[in-house]
Design an enzyme around this catalytic site. Structure first.
Site, short mmCIF file in Angstrom:
data_model
loop_
_atom_site.label_atom_id
_atom_site.label_comp_id
_atom_site.label_asym_id
_atom_site.label_seq_id
_atom_site.Cartn_x
_atom_site.Cartn_y
_atom_site.Cartn_z
N ASN A 62 -4.33 9.26 55.07
CA ASN A 62 -5.22 8.11 55.14
C ASN A 62 -5.61 7.67 53.73
O ASN A 62 -4.73 7.32 52.93
CB ASN A 62 -6.41 8.33 56.08
CG ASN A 62 -7.26 9.54 55.83
OD1 ASN A 62 -6.86 10.66 56.14
ND2 ASN A 62 -8.45 9.34 55.28
N ASP A 63 -6.87 7.69 53.36
CA ASP A 63 -7.35 6.99 52.17
C ASP A 63 -6.57 7.29 50.89
O ASP A 63 -6.29 8.45 50.59
CB ASP A 63 -8.80 7.37 51.89
CG ASP A 63 -9.71 7.11 53.05
OD1 ASP A 63 -9.23 6.74 54.13
OD2 ASP A 63 -10.93 7.28 52.88
#
Length: 583
Positions: A62-63
């Protein structure tokens, strides 16, 4: 080679989104290696795995975290689950590159190992100290029963290693803890720090105020990068719900040259961009404004900016992070795109999540909005170009572009429309500020006056499957300026069931006085990343065709409007696959 021209006439399932940015939906049945051996085959074809977007060989990402440039190498850290394709067990994976396109994975940079992060290592940023030392600041979870968030720091073990393979956490962690008036479960994602003119460091931490109703970016100051104190008032706050993954950086209107945050305070003609990721709505929005260093306040130029919600990307794009690239004196934006299939599909195929193509970002000449464009290095992947010139697409017609495989392609097209306001349909005042609803009501197959016109990408031979990326022009009551809508409509992108296929849309701030508008789409098997009007409006969408896969994917230009549309120039390149060695 020229393009062969062929002219023709032209599920309501709500995905349980694995919305795990810097805040996370925690699945108690996080996949293990044993689980993966017992899952059924995925409905998603392995050939839909992206070819030139950043993506590790398997598992959840993710991020984007702490991108930086150091000693000739670009470093990219990202949230990664080494044990499965759903969120959980998060560590900071680390890859390095010479060009932001070809990547080599190296050792994990940060993982739970100290009391201040033993229950989680969440998002953060990188800062370069005056002596050249890179520092990572990140959010740690220090309690087992609640996501109690504190801020930690890590330093490279060996500064002489350009790969920065090993990171150490000093004993004085955590360096920032939430005060009693802050909700400790909404206190995360420290920004890159900047050195202000008073000799003190500043950074922002995303949080909430007003009982959680208001998003807030709190300022912390330090003289030694070790002891930090909070400024009483937030830098800025708005009634949007909690802010996570904040980003704050200077930019000079009309200049593509980026600015380092520590060199900008006090410089004339400099604006600031404050970006926040909205935990409730799951998209990134930003405002442009002025920063008063002495008052520790940021004020958007548009008083209604926190309501109008300018966005980096009007599609599947979240938890973004910029960094200043000193090698090319530019600011580069990274952003995460989640999957739009089911969690079961992700477990079956063994991977979930990609990063958008890195984008160079700058302010337009008026200083009103951020312009974005794929970094120039991506053009090195182009080969086998085909072109289409001076071709008129009449009402209800479509033109196929052939000569290359278009499942993995870069397409640039310039359109020209002769009759704008005269032929444009009236804009419904009820939809004048809601691009997505307007796109849903006036989709790619609904005939208009001027448009819809654009591209059908990842299309099957008989057009049962196709993803539309298009423009549509409206006229607003009492205005001589056309209103331009840009949409990505994936509702016919796949015959597969159980997919989340929302339309994405944004308005394009362009006057169209010459009747010309451009579109660029990066097509990469299961992602369509598009840039309208030179990067004024951007939309990324995830799609999963069942027919339009690999060599069976087609590309068309279409016009479903009454007014003729001219393609003055279209160039399409097949895209090579870069090195992704364990990235």
């Amino acid at each position: 080679m020229g393009a062969l021209v062929v002219i023709g006439v032209a599920c309501a399932w709500l995905l349980l989104l694995q919305l795990a940015g810097a805040s996370h939906v925690v699945y108690k049945d996080v996949e293990t290696e044993a689980d993966a051996a017992n899952v059924p085959p995925s409905i998603v074809d392995p050939l839909l795995r992206t070819g030139f977007h950043f993506q590790p060989p398997k598992n959840w990402i993710n991020d984007p975290n702490a991108p930086m440039y150091y000693e000739g190498w670009y470093h990219f850290f990202y949230q990664y689950n080494p044990k499965g394709a759903v969120w959980g067990n998060i560590v900071w994976a680390h890859s390095v590159s010479r060009d932001l396109i070809n990547w080599e994975a190296i050792e994990t940079a940060i993982e739970p190992s100290i009391p201040a992060d033993q229950y989680g290592c969440w998002s953060g940023s990188a800062t370069t100290l005056p002596d050249g030392t890179p520092v990572i600041m990140y959010t740690g979870i220090n309690r087992p029963d609640v996501n109690y968030q504190v801020q930690n720091v890590a330093y490279p073990r060996n500064r002489s290693d350009p790969m920065l393979r090993e990171w150490v956490k000093p004993e004085h962690n955590p360096i920032i803890v939430p005060e009693s008036d802050i909700n400790a479960t909404q206190f995360r994602d420290p920004t890159t720090a900047w050195l202000a003119s008073d000799g003190q460091w500043r950074l922002l931490i995303g949080s909430a105020a007003g009982g959680g109703a208001r998003g807030a970016a709190f300022v912390y100051r330090s003289r030694d990068f070790r002891q930090w104190r909070r400024v009483p008032r937030p830098l800025h706050s708005a009634a949007t719900g909690m802010w996570e993954c904040p980003d704050f950086y200077p930019a000079a209107p009309g200049r593509t040259v980026g600015l380092d945050a520590s060199s900008a305070p006090g410089r004339p003609q400099v604006k600031y961009v404050l970006k926040n990721s909205l935990d409730l709505r799951r998209y990134d929005y930003y405002t442009v404004g002025t920063y008063d260093e002495k008052a520790e306040r940021y004020v958007p130029d548009d008083p209604a900016g926190d309501e109008h919600h300018l966005r980096y990307d009007y599609g599947n794009f979240y938890a973004s992070k910029t960094f200043y690239d000193p090698a090319k004196k530019r600011r580069v934006l990274w952003g995460w795109a989640n999957e739009s299939d089911t969690r079961a599909d992700d477990v079956a195929k063994g991977w979930a999540g990609i990063q958008a193509i890195p984008r160079t970002v700058w302010l337009d000449f008026g200083g009103k909005q951020v312009i974005q464009w794929p970094i120039e290095e991506v053009e090195a992947l182009r080969h086998q170009p085909v072109t289409l010139r001076d071709t008129v697409i009449k009402r209800g017609e479509h033109v196929e572009v052939t000569g290359i495989q278009t499942a993995q392609a870069d397409v640039e097209v310039s359109f020209e429309v002769s009759s704008l306001l005269a032929g444009a349909e009236p804009l419904d005042p009820a939809l004048a500020h809601d691009a997505e609803r307007l796109c849903g009501a006036r989709g790619a197959d609904v005939e208009g006056g001027v448009g819809p016109f654009g591209l059908w990408v990842l299309a099957s031979a008989n057009l049962e499957e196709r993803t539309a990326v298009f423009f549509r022009v409206f006229k607003a009551a009492g205005s001589d300026k056309p209103v331009v809508l840009m949409c990505t409509d994936p509702t016919k992108s796949s015959l597969n069931p159980d997919l989340y296929l929302p339309t994405f849309a944004g308005f394009v701030d362009t006057d169209l006085s010459d009747g010309k508008i451009s579109l660029r789409s990066l097509i990469d098997r299961s992602v369509v990343e598009s840039f309208g009007a030179g990067g004024k409006t951007c939309i990324l969408s995830r799609v999963y065709p069942s027919l339009a896969v690999d060599k069976n994917a087609h590309l068309y230009v279409f016009n479903n409007g009454k007014a003729d549309v001219k393609v003055t120039l279209l160039t399409a390149w097949q895209m090579k696959k870069p090195l992704m060695n364990g990235a």
